[in-house]
Design an enzyme around this catalytic site. Structure first.
Site: not given
Length: 356
Positions: A24, A26, A47, A76, A94, A154
């Site tokens: 990906c 990112t 991913e 969570c 997060r 993702c």
């Protein structure tokens, strides 16, 4: 290629055998170390699809053999965000791009000769085995082919959810999608699934237009072809603006255009792209007072554990076509080819096969 040691999972952790991972943008962004604190050495990749190898203490909802998708953000199930039906931004899990260690003890589970190798966004899937917090794993249908559904962990879910969960276009409505990379095409696919009548793709690269037709795009606008702002062009095409727009570039000008091109009275613009850290969003307040809505989304507003299994089922029922996003496949030993394809802008998603 390096041999690493992967420690057993501790409390609330799971060790996963990764079978397929994909690249990906990112991963490339952080590998190039642009605009963030570089941690080195670190294992990238987020991913992916794999099978649970072992579980740590306290893990009750996963067992060895379960098929899972690792996700860069978690759930969570205990915090205010997880308990809210409106949010998926878990307080505990997060995304954190700076943290290279596990939450349980602040240490890494990867090492070479006793020296730690850092984790990346809690997943680190460019490894045959990885250790992940249980809250960042979605348990999915074992019949789903992992070499296809891995891309749902993702980018594809991000674009799809931005349209289906946040923009929510009505059947027969008009939608503009800014940026026709994998995420933007997933947003267009979401508009197609929702039954939009016109899906206008906006991109500075006209070469992407042909491909985008497979994802439901019906018309195209290249802002470079006009000597006026693209929002004015779209307003003229659509008798005052589109009903919904989804911005998937991260470019601040595209974000402003995406907001200003929606129809007054009911238009909704959704921002998906991640902007430059110094970017500032500027628009006249009248654009909001005239009843346009601006929304943001994170991972398409999907809660990873609760919602991703149903996205996989959309693929299994042939409502969502994932194969269109997969343009290349390479063995793990040739992972650098995946980076080359992405750096050259070739294809959408390259699947990396971990087992030769």
């Amino acid at each position: 290629m390096e041999e690493v040691e992967v420690a057993p999972p501790q409390a609330n952790e799971v060790r996963v055998k990764i079978l397929f991972t994909s690249l990906c943008h990112t991963d490339v962004y952080f590998w190039e170390a642009k605009g963030q604190n570089p941690l080195f050495p670190r294992i990238y990749g987020h991913e992916a699809g794999g099978i649970v190898e072992s579980v740590g203490e306290g893990v009750t909802d996963l067992k060895p053999g379960d098929h899972v998708l690792p996700v860069f953000t978690g759930e969570c199930k205990e915090c205010a965000h997880c308990k809210s039906e409106e949010s998926n931004m878990c307080d505990l899990l997060r995304i954190n791009t700076d943290r290279g260690v596990m939450l349980n003890d602040g240490k890494s589970r990867f090492s070479i000769n006793g020296k730690p190798i850092y984790h990346f966004v809690g997943t680190s899937t460019f490894s045959e085995y990885t250790v992940i917090h249980v809250g960042c794993l979605a348990k999915i249908n074992p019949l789903a082919p992992l070499d296809k559904v891995c891309v749902l962990s993702c980018g594809i879910s991000t674009g799809l959810g931005a349209t289906l969960n946040v923009a929510k276009p009505a059947k027969g409505s008009t939608v503009a999608v800014f940026g026709l990379g994998a995420v933007g095409l997933a947003a267009a696919e979401g508009a197609r699934i929702a039954g939009a009548s016109r899906i206008i793709g906006v991109d500075l690269n006209s070469n992407r237009f042909e491909e985008a037709k497979k994802f439901g795009a019906t018309e195209f606008v290249n802002p470079k072809d006009y000597n006026k702002p693209v929002q004015e062009v779209i307003a003229e095409m659509t008798n005052g603006g589109v009903d919904r727009s989804v911005e998937c570039t991260g470019n601040i000008d595209a974000m402003i255009s995406a907001f200003e091109c929606v129809h007054d009275g009911w238009g909704v613009a959704v921002l998906v792209g991640v902007p430059h850290k110094d970017a500032v969003f500027k628009t006249h307040p009248m654009n909001l007072l005239n009843e346009r809505t601006l929304k943001g989304t994170f991972f398409g507003n999907y809660k990873p554990r609760s919602d991703l299994p149903s996205v996989v089922e959309k693929y299994m029922s042939k409502e969502l076509e994932v194969e269109k996003f997969i343009t290349h496949t390479v063995p793990f030993s040739e992972i650098n080819k995946a980076f080359e394809y992405m750096l050259r802008g070739e294809g959408l998603r390259c699947i990396i096969r971990m087992e030769e």
